[in-house]
Design an enzyme around this catalytic site. Sequence first.
Site, PDB file in Angstrom:
ATOM      1  N   LYS A  33       0.872  -1.179   0.000  1.00 22.58           N
ATOM      2  CA  LYS A  33       0.000   0.000   0.000  1.00 22.58           C
ATOM      3  C   LYS A  33       0.905   1.223   0.000  1.00 22.58           C
ATOM      4  O   LYS A  33       1.928   1.239   0.692  1.00 22.58           O
ATOM      5  CB  LYS A  33      -0.893  -0.030   1.237  1.00 22.58           C
ATOM      6  CG  LYS A  33      -1.910   1.100   1.312  1.00 22.58           C
ATOM      7  CD  LYS A  33      -2.822   0.952   2.540  1.00 22.58           C
ATOM      8  CE  LYS A  33      -3.876   2.046   2.587  1.00 22.58           C
ATOM      9  NZ  LYS A  33      -4.776   1.904   3.759  1.00 22.58           N
ATOM     10  N   SER A  92      -9.897   2.157   2.929  1.00 22.66           N
ATOM     11  CA  SER A  92      -8.977   2.893   2.105  1.00 22.66           C
ATOM     12  C   SER A  92      -7.976   2.016   1.339  1.00 22.66           C
ATOM     13  O   SER A  92      -7.363   2.493   0.384  1.00 22.66           O
ATOM     14  CB  SER A  92      -8.203   3.880   2.974  1.00 22.66           C
ATOM     15  OG  SER A  92      -7.311   3.196   3.829  1.00 22.66           O
ATOM     16  N   SER A 133     -10.282  -0.169   7.102  1.00 26.14           N
ATOM     17  CA  SER A 133      -9.631  -0.049   5.789  1.00 26.14           C
ATOM     18  C   SER A 133      -8.956  -1.308   5.253  1.00 26.14           C
ATOM     19  O   SER A 133      -8.526  -1.333   4.099  1.00 26.14           O
ATOM     20  CB  SER A 133      -8.602   1.074   5.817  1.00 26.14           C
ATOM     21  OG  SER A 133      -9.249   2.317   5.772  1.00 26.14           O
TER      22      SER A 133
END
Lengths: 486, 94
Positions: A78, A153, A177
């Site tokens: 990420k 997210s 998330s």
Amino acid sequence: MNLHTKTLAALAAGLRARDFSSVELTRALLARIETHQPALNAMISVTATAAMQEAAAADGVLARGGGGPLTGIPLVHKDIFCTEGVRTTCGSRMLDNFVAPYDATVVAKLKAEGMVMLGKANMDEFAMGSSNETSYYGPVKNPWNHKLVPGGSSGGSAAVVAARLAPFASATDTGGSIRQPAALCGITGFKPTYGRVSRYGMIAFASSLDQGGTLTATAEDAALVLRAMAGFDARDSTSVERPVPDYVAALTQPLAGLKIGLLKEFFEKGLDPENERCVRAALAVYEKLGAQLIEVSLPNLALSVPAYYVVAPAECSSNLARFDGVRFGHRAKEPKDLMDLYKRSRGEGFGAEVKRRIMTGTYVLSAGYYDAFYIKAQKVRRLIANDFERAFAQVDVVMGPTTPTVAFELGAKTADPITMYLNDIYTIGANLAGLPAMSIPCGLVQNLPVGLQIIGRHFAEDRLLSTAHAYQRETDWHTRVPPGYE
Amino acid sequence: MKPEEIASIAHLARLAMDEAEIPRYQESLTSILSFVGDLERAETRDVSPMAHPLPGLVQRLRADVVTETDAHERYQANAPQVAASLYLVPKVIE
């Protein structure tokens, strides 16, 4: 040979048996990224050249009989994790030009295991969002249907794993998330106990809630990676000094006699009946396996979203004060004075949702409102943590849906922030209480995945993983690949 | 929330905001604050605020010894403007 549909565990076995090399595997996955990136927009950076070099190095180690179970396995990080010498944007224009000067501990640990980084995944800006629509780099599409959001997210990370572009992607979870995108993309998402995985080099959003974790196809794969990711780090002041159990060895803990708490409030209004049907079917599988179902209650659950939307913005407004246009990140052109430099750099660098949260946080921390909002939210946070504690006095794990519905359409919830925030109603509680929690696929509704959430006691990662693993040995939802990505 | 309040918060948060943007934030911040206003109905007498999710965890201190080596060049490579190892900003003192 179809390498991309294999689990991480199967790939590890294949590499050891020399059925294929890391170079072959890495090349195949880079080719898949190239093919599917235009439709999915799951990546912000692809580091193909470095990946091929790392893969060749891993093959060398394996050929000499060295390395561990993760050596030569490709991954995607990420873009919230700092990667030395590689652009780290956090999904923001603010960091569009930022090349991290060091590796996050998570990145360093997995690099030391010989894992191969394919690139960095798209995400909501500064991890603030539940649909991956706040990214400066544009929304990520759900591999199951490109008109739908992948969740957020960690939407890019989830899309990467669901589309079988990599067997593992790192992710972070502040209010859901990891678990929410895992549910909406039909994969396994694991958020460890607060403090279990180092936050060093993981760009901070809300420091008392943020926790790094995994997105994989299966619980077994999560155990393999988490075993290497977790552990004490002197560089993170809230990292917990506690040995890391062998999560892989613990996978086969027997399930019989396990007491599962059914979260009563999770099945009340707001839950789609079809999602409920899938979750209840999963619970029936557990009953068949010898677990005992007991209804438990979290009476303060309804207050978890409001409490979160005070605590998280407050911490965010403080953490994001560091982006000032002076030391790194975006700087406005021709500032007329220092105040103008700060204001315009931040005004131009941050997107609307980030600004909204910074302002909410600034407001709730300001004189005259601090007690009414911030202290009050911290007290409610304790009520919610106490609710979980009472539940765990009766049961070993608690279960419920991860999300109220399956994936929604792009743009469907962007007009009203509250509608978007309420999407995290089932996931936020575990963050407020710092508990480990995960989401595993447990069904399809109109060909879209549904997630079962499992929450455990502090540091009961092993129990969660073995509970999920037992279900995945009985069912095949975790093997379903979105059409077009087989 | 009034437009002046939005402008004041934006100033405190050091966010440039032009007039045209204010109504948009006015609307969403008003609805967020009314939403979190629900917290009022929770009975929290005798409840202590919870700042940290792990019970009993004490903030760790480390020995006051140098552990980092000088890497300012590496860090300053990301800076918008540097001269003689110093970060440059517009003149503060006339």
